[in-house]
Design an enzyme around this catalytic site. Sequence first.
Site, PDB file in Angstrom:
ATOM      1  N   ASP A  36       0.828  -1.217   0.000  1.00 57.02           N
ATOM      2  CA  ASP A  36       0.000   0.000   0.000  1.00 57.02           C
ATOM      3  C   ASP A  36       0.856   1.259   0.000  1.00 57.02           C
ATOM      4  OD1 ASP A  36      -2.215  -1.604   0.046  1.00 57.02           O
ATOM      5  OD2 ASP A  36      -2.527  -1.441   2.210  1.00 57.02           O
ATOM      6  N   LYS A 118     -13.235 -26.465 -17.246  1.00 60.52           N
ATOM      7  CA  LYS A 118     -14.250 -25.590 -17.847  1.00 60.52           C
ATOM      8  C   LYS A 118     -14.733 -24.636 -16.748  1.00 60.52           C
ATOM      9  CE  LYS A 118     -18.457 -25.553 -20.638  1.00 60.52           C
ATOM     10  NZ  LYS A 118     -19.135 -24.504 -19.850  1.00 60.52           N
ATOM     11  N   LYS A 292      -8.940 -30.934 -25.773  1.00 55.18           N
ATOM     12  CA  LYS A 292      -8.501 -30.342 -27.034  1.00 55.18           C
ATOM     13  C   LYS A 292      -7.399 -31.203 -27.642  1.00 55.18           C
ATOM     14  CE  LYS A 292      -9.338 -25.639 -25.294  1.00 55.18           C
ATOM     15  NZ  LYS A 292      -8.711 -24.358 -24.880  1.00 55.18           N
ATOM     16  N   CYS A 433     -32.041 -22.527  20.026  1.00 57.49           N
ATOM     17  CA  CYS A 433     -32.658 -23.163  21.184  1.00 57.49           C
ATOM     18  C   CYS A 433     -31.796 -22.865  22.403  1.00 57.49           C
ATOM     19  CB  CYS A 433     -32.754 -24.664  20.954  1.00 57.49           C
ATOM     20  SG  CYS A 433     -33.084 -25.589  22.470  1.00 57.49           S
TER      21      CYS A 433
END
Length: 682
Positions: A36, A118, A292, A433
Amino acid sequence: MTDIAARIAQLRAEIERHSHQYYALDAPLIPDAEYDRLFRELQALEADHPEFASLDSPTQRVGGKLLDGFAPVLHAVPMLSIRTETDISDGGALAFDGRVKRELEQPDAEIEYVCELKFDGLAINLRYEHGVLVQAATRGDGESGEDVTQNIRTIRQIPLRLQGSAPPVLEVRGEAYMARRDFERYNEKQRELGLPTLVNPRNGAAGSIRQLDPALAARRPLSFFAYGLGEVQGWELPATHSGILEALATLGVPVCEERAVVRGASGLVAFHQRVAEKRDALPFDIDGVVYKVNNLTLQARLGFVTREPRWAVAHKFPAEEQLTVVRDIDIQVGRTGKLTPVAKLEPVFVGGTTVSNATLHNEDETRRKDVRIGDTVIVRRAGDVIPEVVGVVLDQRPADVGVPFDLFQRLDGKCPVCGSHIVREEGEADWRCSGGLFCPAQRKQALLHFAGRRAMDIEGLGDKLVEQLVDGDFVRTPADLFTLNLTILAQLERMGEKSANNLLDAIERSKQTTLARFIYALGIRNVGEATAKDLARHFGGLDGVLQANIEALQQVPDIGPIVAQSIVAFFGEPHNLGVVQALRDNGVSWPEQVVIQQTTPLQGLTFVLTGTLATMSRDEAKERLEKLGARVSGSVSKKTSHVVAGTEAGGKLDKAQELGINIMNESQFIDFLRKIENQDET
């Protein structure tokens, strides 16, 4: 001016290097605070010297002005879709291999394939000219998409400038997605702010990229994986698709490591099965794998059919979302007393199994989604994850649909299992509860917690044994553990005489404990180890805790109204008081403490540990801090003094940064401990 230009260039290179290490490689080299600081220095220099502005500067990622709309982009090379193999079994891989061999007229050949994941996100085309990202576009209809360059710049995994020697034109194609951890963190922050949450990671990714406000897109954490190329000029392609992916990685483009080069149908089947097994453990959503043909020459021979490549196929997994109808809404009591609304569904096949129940999480979520009996809903299931209702299809809501869900009214304010009062603490999403140790639904988990190493430390009392003791009705409350004998234990499976005697000895030893361990063992809501120790130090004995009201409890350091209310509610139930008395009657005891105020180096300071420490365990770090008088908490609040952040620190680190709390990395923490410990010894 030359020095300024050089410093700007140096800062850009350094920040991009650290961004790549953090976002692409998940191996940060410097603390966030240092990153930062570098970023702020670059921002200041660019603001003072706009003549040095550049599209590849890291400061261009933070989002620009609000867009009027997305300009159309004509793809130089069409972004084609891949055929989907609908047979979710091994047959999908076998069918694809068979088609490839027939087209190539090589029936006996063992074809080499690349197998990839995928991804469940949004397809993106990145255009680099001379190594600099100049345009990003969505797939659109394949021929033209939308210009989303400003939003894509906010994805820190995507390099604004390629590494090394880059060609004049290189279009990289891949998937923008939202990691599961980022999705959960974003939704958690949205819920804290009372703002809408995202439905699922895929919608989160698509919605972020198609935001007209780039500043809003910048606040939504996205990632990217490359899987192919578009237009290329001035670059000699490798001979294989796997070579292309490796080349992209060397240019600094993120490529998923979860890929493989295999041979023949058996290789495709093995990859599909391997990924299916680990699918739920992946840090992002996928809905299948992609095969592929690896050799680019063979790809060219195979060509295309109806604008789909013959040399590739997507082999999907079972669908994870389906439509069904809510027949009823039931309420289940969890192991910790949490009351969860559960939609009873018209059975539907989703995520590889038939689902008839789906969680609605809590009353707020049920109301926010406005799920009612009779609604048609979207149900999602990912692997072993509990099915959940994602949303309601309002267009299909019947005219006579039920009223909005009201959990308290539905139960008449009582636990459906034990009849104890149900409570909902201020700021909490869940009803619970209050039966605690008495409630049968909470019994097994209460016993395991009670016997835990940090609680009563009853060695040998594990899950399977507790299950038998409860199911056989031998043990109803923790006090019953101290009435067990050889006759009872002999009835249990795999419990020989030696094992039974060892367990009885462990139970007997556990009777001599400490007040802090005993309080923690009771499993009071919101009371962890640190709070139990605070209570023991403050009151010295159990009777003081039992008699304390909310105001008295808030005099204990770091106990606020929520924790105080939890303690009062727990001991306000006669069932719980009865269990506590039975434990004492059965011989559980501890030395009463004399409350002495003493000064320690870290007295009054609260630490939070998050992430993994390399040089010591979290328990060791906690023990060393507590020995110095510090309190170690499990959550970050305004009262937190310091946060110690190890590797893979998560939401606690984010919250500490938001609240401006001092953060130490592991090295700083070790130096701090040594300094304090040395002072304490002297």
